[in-house]
Structures are given as C-alpha cells and as structure tokens.
Motif scaffolding. Structure first.
Motif, PDB file in Angstrom:
ATOM      1  N   GLU A 177       0.826  -1.202   0.000  1.00 49.46           N
ATOM      2  CA  GLU A 177       0.000   0.000   0.000  1.00 49.46           C
ATOM      3  C   GLU A 177       0.867   1.262   0.000  1.00 49.46           C
ATOM      4  N   LYS A 178       1.981   1.222   0.700  1.00 44.52           N
ATOM      5  CA  LYS A 178       2.916   2.336   0.693  1.00 44.52           C
ATOM      6  C   LYS A 178       4.068   1.978  -0.222  1.00 44.52           C
ATOM      7  N   GLU A 179       4.368   2.852  -1.169  1.00 40.25           N
ATOM      8  CA  GLU A 179       5.375   2.527  -2.164  1.00 40.25           C
ATOM      9  C   GLU A 179       6.736   2.308  -1.513  1.00 40.25           C
ATOM     10  N   PRO A 180       7.355   1.143  -1.761  1.00 39.22           N
ATOM     11  CA  PRO A 180       8.669   0.863  -1.168  1.00 39.22           C
ATOM     12  C   PRO A 180       9.755   1.743  -1.798  1.00 39.22           C
ATOM     13  N   TYR A 181      10.873   1.809  -1.129  1.00 33.92           N
ATOM     14  CA  TYR A 181      12.000   2.593  -1.623  1.00 33.92           C
ATOM     15  C   TYR A 181      12.710   1.831  -2.735  1.00 33.92           C
ATOM     16  N   ARG A 182      12.774   2.443  -3.904  1.00 36.40           N
ATOM     17  CA  ARG A 182      13.461   1.877  -5.057  1.00 36.40           C
ATOM     18  C   ARG A 182      13.209   0.374  -5.207  1.00 36.40           C
ATOM     19  N   PRO A 183      11.963  -0.005  -5.464  1.00 35.55           N
ATOM     20  CA  PRO A 183      11.626  -1.439  -5.517  1.00 35.55           C
ATOM     21  C   PRO A 183      12.356  -2.197  -6.621  1.00 35.55           C
ATOM     22  N   LYS A 184      12.520  -1.576  -7.791  1.00 37.17           N
ATOM     23  CA  LYS A 184      13.177  -2.300  -8.883  1.00 37.17           C
ATOM     24  C   LYS A 184      14.629  -2.607  -8.541  1.00 37.17           C
ATOM     25  N   GLU A 185      15.316  -1.637  -7.921  1.00 33.55           N
ATOM     26  CA  GLU A 185      16.702  -1.869  -7.535  1.00 33.55           C
ATOM     27  C   GLU A 185      16.802  -2.988  -6.501  1.00 33.55           C
ATOM     28  N   GLN A 186      15.867  -3.047  -5.572  1.00 34.29           N
ATOM     29  CA  GLN A 186      15.883  -4.116  -4.577  1.00 34.29           C
ATOM     30  C   GLN A 186      15.628  -5.476  -5.218  1.00 34.29           C
ATOM     31  N   LEU A 187      14.699  -5.511  -6.173  1.00 36.35           N
ATOM     32  CA  LEU A 187      14.392  -6.768  -6.857  1.00 36.35           C
ATOM     33  C   LEU A 187      15.584  -7.241  -7.697  1.00 36.35           C
ATOM     34  N   GLU A 188      16.270  -6.299  -8.323  1.00 30.80           N
ATOM     35  CA  GLU A 188      17.393  -6.667  -9.182  1.00 30.80           C
ATOM     36  C   GLU A 188      18.578  -7.224  -8.393  1.00 30.80           C
ATOM     37  N   GLU A 189      18.561  -7.017  -7.094  1.00 27.04           N
ATOM     38  CA  GLU A 189      19.620  -7.603  -6.276  1.00 27.04           C
ATOM     39  C   GLU A 189      19.473  -9.123  -6.154  1.00 27.04           C
ATOM     40  N   VAL A 190      18.255  -9.636  -6.359  1.00 21.58           N
ATOM     41  CA  VAL A 190      18.028 -11.086  -6.202  1.00 21.58           C
ATOM     42  C   VAL A 190      17.513 -11.766  -7.472  1.00 21.58           C
ATOM     43  N   TYR A 191      16.957 -10.982  -8.424  1.00 19.32           N
ATOM     44  CA  TYR A 191      16.445 -11.551  -9.678  1.00 19.32           C
ATOM     45  C   TYR A 191      17.221 -10.965 -10.852  1.00 19.32           C
ATOM     46  N   ASP A 192      17.602 -11.832 -11.800  1.00 18.96           N
ATOM     47  CA  ASP A 192      18.429 -11.403 -12.934  1.00 18.96           C
ATOM     48  C   ASP A 192      17.647 -10.726 -14.051  1.00 18.96           C
ATOM     49  N   ALA A 193      16.410 -11.154 -14.296  1.00 15.81           N
ATOM     50  CA  ALA A 193      15.690 -10.728 -15.501  1.00 15.81           C
ATOM     51  C   ALA A 193      14.256 -10.316 -15.163  1.00 15.81           C
ATOM     52  N   ILE A 194      14.071  -9.062 -14.827  1.00 12.75           N
ATOM     53  CA  ILE A 194      12.744  -8.543 -14.499  1.00 12.75           C
ATOM     54  C   ILE A 194      12.125  -7.967 -15.773  1.00 12.75           C
ATOM     55  N   LEU A 195      11.063  -8.594 -16.245  1.00 12.31           N
ATOM     56  CA  LEU A 195      10.425  -8.174 -17.489  1.00 12.31           C
ATOM     57  C   LEU A 195       9.635  -6.893 -17.313  1.00 12.31           C
ATOM     58  N   GLU A 196       8.899  -6.788 -16.212  1.00 16.73           N
ATOM     59  CA  GLU A 196       8.056  -5.622 -15.953  1.00 16.73           C
ATOM     60  C   GLU A 196       7.758  -5.551 -14.466  1.00 16.73           C
ATOM     61  N   LEU A 197       7.444  -4.353 -14.015  1.00 11.13           N
ATOM     62  CA  LEU A 197       7.118  -4.131 -12.611  1.00 11.13           C
ATOM     63  C   LEU A 197       5.816  -3.351 -12.550  1.00 11.13           C
ATOM     64  N   ARG A 198       4.809  -3.961 -11.934  1.00 14.38           N
ATOM     65  CA  ARG A 198       3.487  -3.345 -11.806  1.00 14.38           C
ATOM     66  C   ARG A 198       3.157  -3.140 -10.331  1.00 14.38           C
ATOM     67  N   VAL A 199       2.211  -2.242 -10.076  1.00 16.70           N
ATOM     68  CA  VAL A 199       1.729  -2.006  -8.722  1.00 16.70           C
ATOM     69  C   VAL A 199       0.215  -2.187  -8.711  1.00 16.70           C
ATOM     70  N   ASP A 200      -0.263  -2.996  -7.773  1.00  9.67           N
ATOM     71  CA  ASP A 200      -1.703  -3.220  -7.622  1.00  9.67           C
ATOM     72  C   ASP A 200      -2.058  -3.004  -6.150  1.00  9.67           C
ATOM     73  N   ASN A 201      -2.564  -1.817  -5.851  1.00  6.71           N
ATOM     74  CA  ASN A 201      -2.978  -1.519  -4.481  1.00  6.71           C
ATOM     75  C   ASN A 201      -4.203  -0.616  -4.526  1.00  6.71           C
ATOM     76  N   THR A 202      -4.618  -0.124  -3.372  1.00 10.28           N
ATOM     77  CA  THR A 202      -5.835   0.686  -3.305  1.00 10.28           C
ATOM     78  C   THR A 202      -5.734   1.906  -4.209  1.00 10.28           C
ATOM     79  N   ARG A 203      -4.575   2.562  -4.213  1.00 13.26           N
ATOM     80  CA  ARG A 203      -4.406   3.776  -5.016  1.00 13.26           C
ATOM     81  C   ARG A 203      -4.522   3.481  -6.503  1.00 13.26           C
ATOM     82  N   THR A 204      -3.795   2.450  -6.994  1.00 14.17           N
ATOM     83  CA  THR A 204      -3.814   2.172  -8.426  1.00 14.17           C
ATOM     84  C   THR A 204      -5.178   1.668  -8.880  1.00 14.17           C
TER      85      THR A 204
END
Length: 388
Positions: free
Chosen positions: A309-336
């Motif tokens: 619900e609260k946007e994390p700090y630099r989510p793509k950078e955090q994900l790239e630390e553990v995943y090699d190939a991120i195709l897309e990053l979406r957000v699904d919460n109350t706001r979106t």
C-alpha cells in the motif's frame, strides 16, 4: 510413420528487450538430441522460423547450425519446412535447391503461376507412401489471380481453392503443413499475448478446420499454445519456448505424431522441452517477492506485481539484487485500483500541477504547502508551464 511436429521457432526474438539467444540455442540442441533418441521418420517445421522478416546474421547462424546438426543424424532424417507470416520468402528459400540434396525441403511461397503446385514430398514406411503437402502462409491476394473472379474472397476460400487444385487422393495417407489461423466453426484456438498482433480483428483471417479435416494429419503453425482444432489430428504444436508472460503455464514440448495404415487413429505424444530460464509471474509485498528468490528460480524471466500500500524505496533496484531478468514491474494496491476505476468512469486527465498535488498527498499524507507549490510552479514554467 513417426513425425516430429515443430513450429514458431521465432529465432532472434527478444523478450522485453532480453536476448533469448542462449535459450533458443539450448532448446534447438535439445530437439536434436531428442531426434537422435526417438528417430522420427520426418521433422516438420511449420512456419515462423525467424521472428523478423529480415533476420539478423546471428539468427541465421543459429538456424543454420540447427539444420547442420539435424543433417548430421544418421540415418538422415528428412526435414520439411514452410514459411510463416514472420518469414521473408526470398531470404528463407536461399540455397533451397542445395538443401534438398540433404533432404531438407523448403516451401516459402504458395503457387503464383497457373502451372505451379504446392511442394509435395513423398516418404514411405512399412504401410506404403505418405504424401506431405507444404502450404506456406498465404493471404487471399497472393493466389486470387489463379482462380475465376469471385472464387477467392477471404483466407478460407484461398486455402480451400489452393488445396482443391491439387486434386489430392484422400484414399492415400496425406499430411499437410500449414501456417494459418484455423478455427472450429468460429470457435477460435487459444491465442497468447505474443501472437495477438498477427490475428486480424474481426476474424477475417479465420480458416475453418473443415478445410483440412480430410488429411490424416494437419501439422499447424501460428498459434503459440499446443492444442487441437476440432479433431486430434488437426493440431497446433505451439512454440518450443515461452515468448510472453501469458504463456507462463504452458508445457512446451515437441509434438510427436505416429500413424500406421490408412484409417488408423493417429497417436499423439508430447515430449517435454526444458528451457534454461522459465517465464513466470511473481505477486505480493516487495519483501515477500524478494524472500521467494532461490538459487534455482532467481535467473527466470519474471513479471512482478507489488501489492504494498505504501510505495517501497526503489523497488526495482531491490528486486534486481536477487532476480536477474525482471520483465516488468506493476503495482496493484488501493491507489492504483482507484485510479483505474476513475479512468473507467471517464475522469478528466489531471494537469501537471494537479498530478503533483495528488502525488505529494499520496506520498506525504498531507497537501502541498504554498512553498512547495511555488517550487513546482517554477519548474513547470521552465518546461512550458501547465502545457507540459
């Protein structure tokens, strides 16, 4: 007779700008190994060899290597290939006469002159001859001039007329290679995101499966998910790799068809193919998604949907630390979801200042003050004001 049915290799394709070169080379090597193991009497490749009509030199090299490896199997296995809608007929047909000496048969264009017919390859087994008819991708305009005016009005009549002029003896065993969009009385096969762009709006490219049901086996290409159309012997084999996130749950395989004497039921077997990298979805809170990364799955191609619900700090950078190939990053919460719902109701698009106000309110939990508004207004004025 035993055949391997393949299609839609799409050599040279990228997945969200990620190269699939290593994955495609690995899967083609698997196919060669399985051909050595199962020893089919023929290998059929039913169109879309390349992903682009003008393939890169690298893509051509990959396919050339694949054909060389298949040709190296002894005794030699005939390879029958047709062009798909992604293929350039002239480029694909290069050296076709030479290739036939090595039992590699190419058909890249439908007949264009009255004296021309479909390429026909005759193979034999213990039950006698089997006639293979190679029908590359066609549009009505490609063949309309071969028939009386009004005979060819759409894709279906084009296919029916082209097959009809062959005067095929259906008392014998006949196999068709075709790359079209076949349906069962209007009921369409299940397409994927990666092929939506090639399906004509309104169904104008549909060909009813009844046009090919007399064949003992119709080996189809064009649809990326393995499935039959109307009958088990009219079949799409699907792609050997996943080419979109919508194919996440597909079980990619080689379709092996075996048939005996005329009239006997065709036996269909799916031989699994294993990719280097899977294509899949991850959904959940950022830390949940990160925690699910393992040594086995961290190299996969992944589509991520975050539900924080609260946007994390630099989510793509955090994900790239553990995943090699991120195709897309979406957000699904109350706001979106609220934004999507309001857009569905025809809300007015926010101007730059209103958008900044809404963003500030969402992130800070309070409206912008006069000082913040002055700063934003100054920035906007430098970029053309509210017309930005």
């Amino acid at each position: 007779m035993k055949i391997f049915h393949l299609s839609d290799l799409h050599i040279g394709k990228q997945l969200h700008y990620y190269s699939l070169k290593e994955n495609q080379q690995a899967i083609l090597s698997q196919i060669v190994s399985l051909a050595e193991e199962y020893r089919p009497d023929a290998i059929l490749i039913c169109g879309d060899i390349y992903d682009r009509s003008i393939p890169s030199g690298e893509a051509c090299t990959i396919f050339d290597r694949f054909l060389q490896e298949l040709s190296g199997i002894t005794p030699q296995i005939p390879v029958l290939i047709i062009a798909g809608n992604h293929d350039n007929a002239q480029r694909l047909s290069y050296a076709s006469t030479f290739l036939e000496k090595h039992q590699i048969y190419l058909s890249t264009s439908p007949p264009s002159r009255p004296e021309e017919r479909l390429k026909k390859v005759v193979l034999a087994d213990a039950h006698g001859e089997v006639n293979f008819y190679l029908l590359p991708f066609l549009k009505p305009g490609y063949v309309r001039h071969l028939f009386e005016e009004g005979a060819v009005t759409d894709y279906e009549t084009a296919v029916r007329e082209i097959l009809g002029r062959e005067q095929i003896d259906f008392t014998k065993r006949n196999v068709l290679l075709s790359h079209q969009f076949y349906t069962n009385q209007g009921q369409k096969p299940e397409p994927c995101d990666s092929e939506q762009s090639v399906l004509t709006i309104g169904g104008l490219d549909n060909v009813d499966a009844s046009a090919v049901e007399q064949f003992d086996y119709a080996a189809l290409g064009h649809i990326h998910g393995a499935q039959m159309v109307k009958s088990p012997h009219i079949r799409y084999c699907g792609t050997p790799l996943k080419y979109s996130v919508s194919e996440e749950f597909h079980k990619k395989s080689i379709t092996m068809a075996e048939f005996g004497a005329k009239g006997q039921e065709v036996k269909i077997t799916s031989i699994p193919l294993t990719p280097i990298q899977e294509v899949r979805r991850e959904r959940g809170l950022l830390q949940e998604v990160i925690s699910r990364a393992t040594k086995e799955n961290c190299h996969d191609f992944i589509s991520v949907t975050l539900t924080d619900e609260k946007e994390p700090y630099r989510p793509k950078e955090q994900l790239e630390e553990v995943y090699d190939a991120i195709l897309e990053l979406r957000v699904d919460n109350t706001r979106t979801r609220s934004i999507l719902e309001s857009e569905g109701e025809g809300s007015i698009l926010l101007g730059p200042m209103e958008a900044f106000r809404a963003f500030y309110q969402e992130m800070q939990g309070q409206p912008m003050g006069s000082g913040e508004e002055e700063i934003i207004a100054s920035i906007l004025s430098q970029w053309g004001g509210e017309s930005l």
